[in-house]
Design a protein around this motif. Structure first.
Motif, short mmCIF file in Angstrom:
data_model
loop_
_atom_site.label_atom_id
_atom_site.label_comp_id
_atom_site.label_asym_id
_atom_site.label_seq_id
_atom_site.Cartn_x
_atom_site.Cartn_y
_atom_site.Cartn_z
N ALA A 278 1.04 -0.69 -0.17
CA ALA A 278 0.03 0.42 0.04
C ALA A 278 0.28 1.69 0.47
N GLN A 279 2.34 1.83 0.85
CA GLN A 279 2.84 1.98 1.20
C GLN A 279 3.03 2.66 -0.90
N PHE A 280 3.79 1.42 -1.14
CA PHE A 280 4.90 1.72 -2.51
C PHE A 280 3.18 2.44 -3.53
N ILE A 281 1.79 1.17 -4.03
CA ILE A 281 1.33 1.92 -5.12
C ILE A 281 1.05 3.23 -4.21
N THR A 282 0.85 3.55 -3.14
CA THR A 282 0.53 4.65 -3.08
C THR A 282 1.20 5.68 -3.09
N ASP A 335 -8.26 1.60 12.42
CA ASP A 335 -7.21 1.43 10.76
C ASP A 335 -7.50 1.28 9.37
N ARG A 336 -7.89 -0.05 10.17
CA ARG A 336 -8.22 -0.54 8.42
C ARG A 336 -9.45 -0.35 8.04
N VAL A 337 -10.55 0.50 8.11
CA VAL A 337 -11.63 1.00 8.00
C VAL A 337 -10.94 1.79 7.30
N VAL A 338 -10.50 2.98 7.49
CA VAL A 338 -10.36 3.93 7.43
C VAL A 338 -9.21 3.36 6.03
N LEU A 339 -7.73 2.94 6.20
CA LEU A 339 -7.22 2.15 4.87
C LEU A 339 -8.35 1.90 2.94
N GLN A 389 -1.54 3.57 6.76
CA GLN A 389 -1.47 2.31 6.66
C GLN A 389 0.05 2.70 7.35
N VAL A 390 0.49 3.66 7.90
CA VAL A 390 1.47 3.82 8.41
C VAL A 390 1.17 4.10 9.40
N SER A 391 0.10 4.12 10.09
CA SER A 391 -0.62 4.02 11.72
C SER A 391 -0.58 2.16 12.08
N LEU A 392 -0.88 1.46 10.75
CA LEU A 392 -1.03 -0.36 11.01
C LEU A 392 0.10 -0.56 11.20
#
Length: 472
Positions: A278-282, A335-339, A389-392
């Motif tokens: 997710a970090q890479f794609i974002t 956090d996963r809901v936000v993601l 994704q940073v928080s998770l």
């Protein structure tokens, strides 16, 4: 000064560091291309100059993180890394040749690697339920820097004088300006940054003191090969009784956090792979869009410098508001809901751009409206994905090696910021291919998130420990 005051001042200092990083990007980016042309650099030097900063940060991020994990200090790392920012920006100011200019961005990028240590410090200094909000505020500070940066260019472009043997003009002035700001920041860090680990509750502080007396008699949990991997992930100060291996000792007593550490065990777990992807794609999609948007506005709308500046300002305002909305939302939902919500928004934005921007059939007004909606949706989803994704990631990786883990995460992001512009730069006239690949990547990470949804949460062992503590 009590711990809460120290904590707040330290967080404000961290926000200032990210603000300056945004300002630096905003004041240098508009002039670097013309600066290189004056120095007779070939066109590809622009890509090299922009990538050099990300490349050195990509390499040094894990190293600074490793340093902070071993020493549990962050202040000295920030002070040390800022010297590279100062030196790099002074080299940019001198600018005798295209190679010196390229080297200046490479040197300044080394300083950016300290971000891994800062995120590690924030992880150790916050409770899980407040972490996403803190990360959102820090990220918003960088966006604020990107927003106010162009305002500094209004007076920097008026510079036309000599400083000893050096020429100060609209191309060299951003270098000396940022050099002075980073020097001033050194004094701010010295005065208002503390390496202590204050928490948000007095119980947490008391628990840390109790643990400092007892931890020499306890056996670190990571020493057991039979222990499930999830039991040594990041925990907060209220959970220290169940995780003696978390950082509770004074700096001079710190044990080696990498004892029995396994990179494959840490980073090849399902949830970690999803978050790194997710970090890479974002960041890949974000930098690809940043590369595409200026040629697109020139082609369809004939935007000049003023039009693009106004557009970027409005985009900056939207992103900042988005980060603060996510800061509020993170207190209400996981956090996963936000993601998941952010990924759905990003996919919707990419589909919209594919349908209405690749081959616009309406007039100027319709095309401009479609463009505004597409950009709005793209920027709306960014804070959701970035913060969550940073928080998770901070919660599903070990707190003891959080600096190194954050360095790896930022290196993955750095690689994306290098490849994104390279991908988009050659496809500005082939939007179907460019946006199609971006959509494919978004669909892939959305599916991965859905399949791994149950794993994208705090470790159950930690939650169970909380219950047992409150029950006792």
């Amino acid at each position: 000064m009590d711990n809460n005051q120290k904590r707040n001042l330290t967080f404000l200092t961290i926000g200032l560091i990210f603000l300056l990083s945004g300002i630096e990007y905003a004041v240098i980016l508009p002039t670097i291309w013309r600066y290189l042309q004056i120095l007779e650099a070939p066109p590809y030097f622009l890509g090299l100059g922009l990538s050099a900063f990300s490349l050195s940060g990509l390499i040094t991020g894990p190293l600074f993180g490793f340093w902070s994990d071993r020493t549990k200090t962050t202040k000295s790392i920030i002070l040390f890394s800022n010297f590279f920012e100062i030196a790099g920006n002074f080299m940019y100011f001198i600018g005798y040749s295209k190679w010196l200019l390229l080297s200046s961005r490479l040197v300044a990028g080394i300083g950016a690697g300290a971000g891994s240590s800062i995120f590690s410090f924030l992880t150790r200094s916050t409770l899980p339920e407040e972490r996403a909000g803190v990360f959102a505020a820090v990220m918003a500070c960088r966006q604020a820097g990107l927003l106010v940066g162009p305002a500094f260019n209004l007076f920097l472009r008026l510079c036309d004088f000599k400083l000893g043997p050096f020429v100060v003009n609209k191309y060299t002035s951003p270098g000396i300006f940022m050099c002075l700001l980073w020097v001033l920041l050194q004094f701010v860090v010295l005065a208002t940054f503390w390496d202590v680990l204050p928490t948000s509750s007095e119980e947490g502080a008391i628990m840390m003191e109790v643990k400092q007396e007892d931890d020499e008699e306890e056996v670190p949990l990571m020493g057991s090969d039979e222990e499930p991997v999830h039991t040594y992930r990041a925990v907060d100060s209220d959970q220290l009784e169940t995780s003696p291996s978390s950082e509770t000792e004074p700096v001079h007593k710190a044990q080696n956090p990498f004892k029995n550490f396994s990179a494959s065990r840490e980073f090849l777990r399902e949830e970690v792979v999803v978050l790194l992807t997710a970090q890479f794609i974002t960041l890949f999609n974000q930098t690809a869009l940043e590369t595409m948007v200026t040629p697109l506005t020139q082609h369809y709308f004939s935007f000049g410098e003023l039009g693009n500046s106004l557009m970027y300002s409005l985009c900056g305002v939207e992103v900042i508001l988005g980060f603060f909305f996510v800061r509020w939302l993170s207190r209400k939902v996981e956090d996963r809901v936000v993601l998941a919500a952010g990924l759905v928004i990003c996919c919707t934005a990419c589909i919209w751009c594919l349908l209405f921007l690749c081959n616009p059939r309406g007039g100027y007004g319709w095309t401009l409206s479609a463009f505004i909606i597409g950009v709005f949706l793209q920027l709306l989803g960014l804070p959701f994905v970035a913060v969550s994704q940073v928080s998770l990631f901070s919660k599903v990786t070990a707190e003891k090696t959080q600096g190194f883990s954050q360095g790896v995460r930022r290196s993955v992001g750095g690689l994306a910021t290098i490849l994104g512009p390279l991908w988009a730069g050659g496809l500005t006239n082939n939007l179907y291919i460019m946006l199609g690949m971006m959509l494919a990547l978004l669909v892939m990470i959305t599916v991965m998130t859905a399949l791994s949804y149950e794993q994208l949460t705090e470790p159950r062992s930690v939650q169970c420990a909380e219950g047992s503590d409150s029950g006792g």
